[in-house]
Structure formats: structure tokens, C-alpha cells
Design a protein around this motif. Structure first.
Motif, PDB file in Angstrom:
ATOM      1  N   GLU A 367      62.030  48.409  26.913  1.00  0.00           N
ATOM      2  CA  GLU A 367      62.731  49.029  25.796  1.00  0.00           C
ATOM      3  C   GLU A 367      63.943  48.220  25.352  1.00  0.00           C
ATOM      4  OE1 GLU A 367      63.650  53.061  26.572  1.00  0.00           O
ATOM      5  OE2 GLU A 367      61.591  53.633  27.083  1.00  0.00           O
ATOM      6  N   LEU A 368      64.703  47.650  26.306  1.00  0.00           N
ATOM      7  CA  LEU A 368      65.906  46.907  25.928  1.00  0.00           C
ATOM      8  C   LEU A 368      65.557  45.649  25.128  1.00  0.00           C
ATOM      9  CD1 LEU A 368      68.039  47.216  29.205  1.00  0.00           C
ATOM     10  CD2 LEU A 368      68.237  48.544  27.089  1.00  0.00           C
ATOM     11  N   ASP A 369      64.505  44.970  25.529  1.00  0.00           N
ATOM     12  CA  ASP A 369      64.101  43.744  24.822  1.00  0.00           C
ATOM     13  C   ASP A 369      63.200  44.028  23.623  1.00  0.00           C
ATOM     14  OD1 ASP A 369      65.463  42.277  26.718  1.00  0.00           O
ATOM     15  OD2 ASP A 369      63.690  42.117  28.021  1.00  0.00           O
ATOM     16  N   SER A 446      60.026  46.425  16.415  1.00  0.00           N
ATOM     17  CA  SER A 446      61.361  46.691  15.866  1.00  0.00           C
ATOM     18  C   SER A 446      62.020  47.889  16.527  1.00  0.00           C
ATOM     19  CB  SER A 446      61.266  46.914  14.358  1.00  0.00           C
ATOM     20  OG  SER A 446      60.409  48.017  14.072  1.00  0.00           O
ATOM     21  N   THR A 447      61.220  48.800  17.061  1.00  0.00           N
ATOM     22  CA  THR A 447      61.758  49.984  17.719  1.00  0.00           C
ATOM     23  C   THR A 447      60.759  50.493  18.742  1.00  0.00           C
ATOM     24  OG1 THR A 447      62.580  52.239  17.394  1.00  0.00           O
ATOM     25  CG2 THR A 447      60.837  51.488  15.911  1.00  0.00           C
ATOM     26  N   VAL A 448      61.281  51.071  19.830  1.00  0.00           N
ATOM     27  CA  VAL A 448      60.430  51.667  20.857  1.00  0.00           C
ATOM     28  C   VAL A 448      60.842  53.125  20.973  1.00  0.00           C
ATOM     29  CG1 VAL A 448      59.657  51.584  23.239  1.00  0.00           C
ATOM     30  CG2 VAL A 448      60.290  49.468  22.063  1.00  0.00           C
TER      31      VAL A 448
END
Length: 511
Positions: A367-369, A446-448
Motif C-alpha cells: 500500500e505504501l509504494d 494510483s490508489t489502493v
């Protein structure tokens, strides 16, 4: 005397004074007529005829005068003219008898030849579209020994116009109705074969079909018993089975010779696989079709095929195929008439077979990457000597996918992104039975946010592939015979082919 009489005498005296002596007196020729080739010759006289001679009048006057050409030269020119007239007349008589007035490109090269030509224009040989020549013995159903009746003097040329095309037919005493039937038959057969109207453009594009129709019609057809609908729908016409070669003729025309290709048939067993695989269900089904592809077979050929059905599913034949399975034998005998180049023989279904592909997927979300890592592992469940080709796995990428790349390439698979980064295409060119391939896919998003949606998309696949020289029916041919209409076995090149294809199979790996 009156004044008028004196005036007339004066005029006559003046005219007589202007005449040469040989025109008013007797004369003799002292020097015979010769060409003006000497230095002292008077140019005024030479300019008249190019020849001069010397004369002596009774008044003892010697004069030079112009004369006609030498008698020897006149005799040479006379004989040349007579010879030319005789040669020209003989040639005209010969070609008039042998080759009637018709376009020069449609003139036959030999005696006893039937010509069928099609033009796009009525007044130019350059508009020739099709030129077909055939020996008269074959064209008119006459034995070759009776060719004497078709002497060159009996040939005629008929010209017909049909829908902006011009037909020229050099024939031997054929009626106009018969010739019109040839044209109508050709037009109907061509349009039925190619599926479009006969025009100059369509004939140029499908010229091989035109030659094929004429060859089959005149060489193998009986014109008095022709049924247009039956012949056009049968194997009578087989485009692409004749090689057309053109040679330059006497009049610049093209002579057509046609050599047939080697007849051959291919028995194809084509199976189509569909399956739905989930974590708990594996439903696989195969539907097979038995087809026969033939090339350059004579009309009215028949097939007799024997297939061993021991331990195999039963065959459901097509309407035109007779199948016989006796209680004492496991061999199915299929008999049919080969009326088409592509013939459907029978179909069958196969159930309860294992799934041909084992697929496992592992997904890791960082999630962070904003990276989604996906591990894909595939294994072919076919026998070891069977090769799966062009294995395609299609799946939906996570929402907001920016880019996706393939990290691991153990068996050189290929990966591509399609439809605006929404679909992933994973391709393996070749995978033998028992073989495995594993790759790691890195997907930048672009987003998780919606993890369940990501997992659902990366665990649903649409699969497709094909396999050659393999079938679940296991084709075992015990008899493969092609016979002509006289029931004689034809020397035909026979082959068998097996193909298994799979399209749009569904795989869902979620529990």
C-alpha cells in the motif's frame, strides 16, 4: 479574204512555230532512251521524266527530248506488281477461309480449335479479358478421328453483347441459340461461383474462376443435359485447382493451357474445448467435428471411410453422409459423395475429461509504494509429447492502474496492457505437457483502496490456446478410399489432421 480568216492563219502559224520538229515531221531515233546521268544533259528535259533520247527530223534537225522510262525497267516493275498482287490475293483467300472477320486476339492458332473470348470493348484487341481455346473434337463432342468435318473453311465468328461485355466465339456451324446458351451458362456459373455480378472488374479479379468454368464445361460437361443450379452448386467448379499459363500466339493473342494440380484430401478432426474452472468445480467439455477438405478431385467422386470406435464416443453424421456400425464390429463406415471442397462428415461430444491447465496466482499488495505484485504459475496437464501453443490469459487490472511490467521470464512469456490500462494480456508461446512457467508481474496503481475488488480482478481469467496433432477422440482410420463415378480407386494424396482449440474458457481461483 476576210480579216477573221487572216487572224486565224496568223494564230496557226505561231502555234506551228512553237511545236518541236518531231511533232510536225517524221523523225528517227538516233540515240535510244537513257537516264540523265551525263554531264552535258539538259536539265530542263531531265526534270520531266529523268530520261532523254536523241531524234532526227526529216528537216535534218537533231533534237533531244524527254522520254519515258526504259522498257526493261517497266517490265521489272510490272512483274513485281503482278507477283505482289498474286501473293496478297492468296494470303487474303487463305486467312479469310481459316480465320473469319473477328478480333485478331480471338483468332485460333490451329485448325479445329474452338475459341471463346470476352472483351470489355467492341473495337480493340487491347480490351481482351479472357481468351480460351479448345480442340474442336472435345468442344463439339466429336471423336478426334472425325475432325475432317471441321475444316477451316467452315469456321465462323459470332459476336454477342451482354451487359457491357462483348463475347467473340469462333465456332463450326453452331446455331445462334447454342452460342447464346454458352454465354448464358458462363455468366450464370461465374456469378454463382464468386457471389457477384459478372463485370470486367470482377472477371479480372476472378480470372481463374472463368477459366475453370470453361474447362469443366467443355471438357467434362454434357451441354444438352446441363442443369445450371445443380452444376453451380456441385464440385463441378473448383477454383484454384488449375494453373493457367498464357503464351503469345500468331496474332499477338494469348493461348491458354491448363494443367491440373495433384488431387489430395485432408481428413480433419477439429475439437473445440470449453471449460469452467472454479475452486470447487472443474467442468470440461469437448465438441468435435470430422471434416474433409479436398482439392482437384473429379466430379462425382465418393468417399469410403472406416473409423475404429472402440472406447470412443459415437458419431452423429451429417445429412449427406451414410454411417453404418454393425453389432459385430466397432468400425464405423462412412460413405458419401464429395460434392464440395469442404465437407462436414460427423460430430461428437466428449465429457468428463481432466482440465488441461493448472493455474495458481499469488497477490501481494504494497500500500505504501502503491504497487501490486502478482505471481502467475501455469502448468500444462496434457501428455508430455503434446504441445500447447499460443496460451493467452486475459484478466482485468486493478482500478487506477498506471503501468504494469513483467519481472520474471523463465520461459519467455509476454505481457501487454490493453484498453486504457484496464486489461492485462499474459501470453505463453509454447508449453509442452507437464511443463511449467512462472512469472512475476509488478503493477503500479494510483490508489489502493478497494482490496477485495483488486483480488477479484486478479483471480478471474479468460483462457484460450490450441493444440495440433492431438484429440480426445484419438482418431484411428482403418479405411480411407476415394473412388470416381465408375467406382475405381483414385490415386489421391490422403492426409489426416487433428486440431484441438480452446476459446474463452473461464477460470475463477477465488474460493
Amino acid at each position: 479574204m476576210k480579216l477573221a480568216d487572216w487572224s486565224l492563219l496568223v494564230i496557226l502559224a505561231q502555234a506551228q512555230a512553237k511545236l518541236a520538229c518531231w511533232e510536225t515531221e517524221r523523225f528517227t531515233i538516233e540515240s535510244a532512251c537513257r537516264t540523265c546521268d551525263r554531264k552535258g544533259d539538259e536539265q530542263r528535259l531531265c526534270a520531266e521524266t529523268g530520261f532523254i533520247e536523241k531524234v532526227r527530223c526529216n528537216s535534218d534537225q537533231v533534237r533531244w527530248r524527254a522520254c519515258t522510262e526504259l522498257p526493261a525497267d517497266q517490265k521489272k516493275k510490272f512483274y513485281k506488281f503482278e507477283f505482289f498482287c498474286a501473293f496478297f490475293g492468296t494470303g487474303c483467300a487463305y486467312f479469310t477461309n481459316n480465320f473469319p472477320p473477328c478480333n485478331s486476339a480471338c483468332q485460333p492458332q490451329y485448325q479445329n480449335v474452338f475459341c471463346f473470348c470476352i472483351y470489355s470493348s467492341s473495337n480493340s484487341d487491347s480490351s481482351l479479358l479472357l481468351h480460351f481455346e479448345l480442340d474442336a473434337s472435345a468442344a463439339f463432342d466429336v471423336d478426334a478421328a472425325q475432325n475432317k468435318r471441321y475444316e477451316s473453311s467452315n469456321y465462323q465468328c459470332a459476336k454477342l453483347e451482354r451487359e457491357s461485355l462483348y463475347y467473340a466465339i469462333v465456332h463450326n456451324k453452331c446455331s445462334l441459340v447454342n452460342l447464346e446458351s454458352h454465354v448464358s451458362f458462363f455468366k450464370y456459373s461465374f456469378e454463382q461461383s464468386v457471389g457477384e455480378r459478372l463485370t470486367a472488374e470482377s472477371l479480372v479479379r476472378k480470372i481463374h474462376v472463368g477459366y475453370e468454368i470453361l474447362v469443366k464445361y467443355f471438357l467434362f460437361g454434357t451441354r444438352q443435359e446441363c442443369s445450371l443450379a445443380k452444376i453451380a452448386a456441385s464440385s463441378f467448379f473448383r477454383p484454384n485447382t488449375a494453373v493457367v499459363t498464357n503464351k503469345r500466339g500468331w496474332f499477338g493473342s494469348q493461348t491458354t493451357s491448363i494443367s491440373s494440380l495433384t488431387p489430395h484430401v485432408i481428413l480433419t478432426l477439429h475439437e473445440e474445448m470449453t471449460f469452467l474452472r472454479t475452486a470447487s468445480v472443474k467442468n470440461v467439455r469437448v465438441t468435435g467435428a470430422l471434416n474433409l477438405n479436398s482439392t482437384a478431385l473429379p466430379s462425382l467422386s465418393t468417399l469410403s471411410l472406416g473409423i475404429d470406435l472402440a472406447g470412443r464416443p459415437s458419431l452423429v453424421p451429417s445429412e449427406d453422409v451414410f454411417i453404418d456400425v454393425t453389432s459385430l464390429s466397432t468400425v464405423a463406415r462412412l460413405d458419401c459423395c464429395l460434392d464440395n471442397e469442404n465437407l462436414f462428415l460427423a460430430r461428437y461430444d466428449v465429457d468428463h475429461i481432466p482440465c488441461p491447465l493448472d493455474l495458481k496466482v499469488k497477490v501481494r499488495i504494497r500500500e505504501l509504494d502503491k504497487i501490486v505484485e502478482m505471481s502467475i504459475w501455469c502448468k500444462s496437464m496434457f501428455p508430455k509429447n503434446v504441445r500447447m501453443q499460443n496460451l493467452h490469459l486475459r484478466f482485468h487490472l486493478p482500478p487506477g492502474t498506471v503501468n504494469a511490467i513483467l519481472l520474471g521470464k523463465s520461459h519467455m512469456p509476454d505481457f501487454a496492457v490493453a484498453e486504457n490500462n484496464t486489461v492485462g494480456l499474459y501470453n505463453v508461446l509454447s508449453l509442452f505437457g507437464g511443463g511449467e512457467v512462472e512469472s512475476i508481474l509488478s503493477i503500479a496503481v494510483s490508489t489502493v483502496e478497494n482490496v477485495p475488488l483488486i483480488m477479484r480482478r486478479l483471480n478471474n481469467f479468460v483462457c484460450s490456446f490450441f493444440v495440433e496433432d492431438f484429440s480426445y477422440f484419438r482418431l484411428d482410420v482403418s479405411k480411407f478410399k476415394i473412388a470416381d463415378q465408375s467406382h475405381r480407386t483414385l490415386p489421391v494424396e490422403r492426409k489426416t489432421r487433428q486440431i484441438l482449440s480452446c476459446n474463452d474458457a473461464r477460470i475463477n481461483l477465488l474460493p
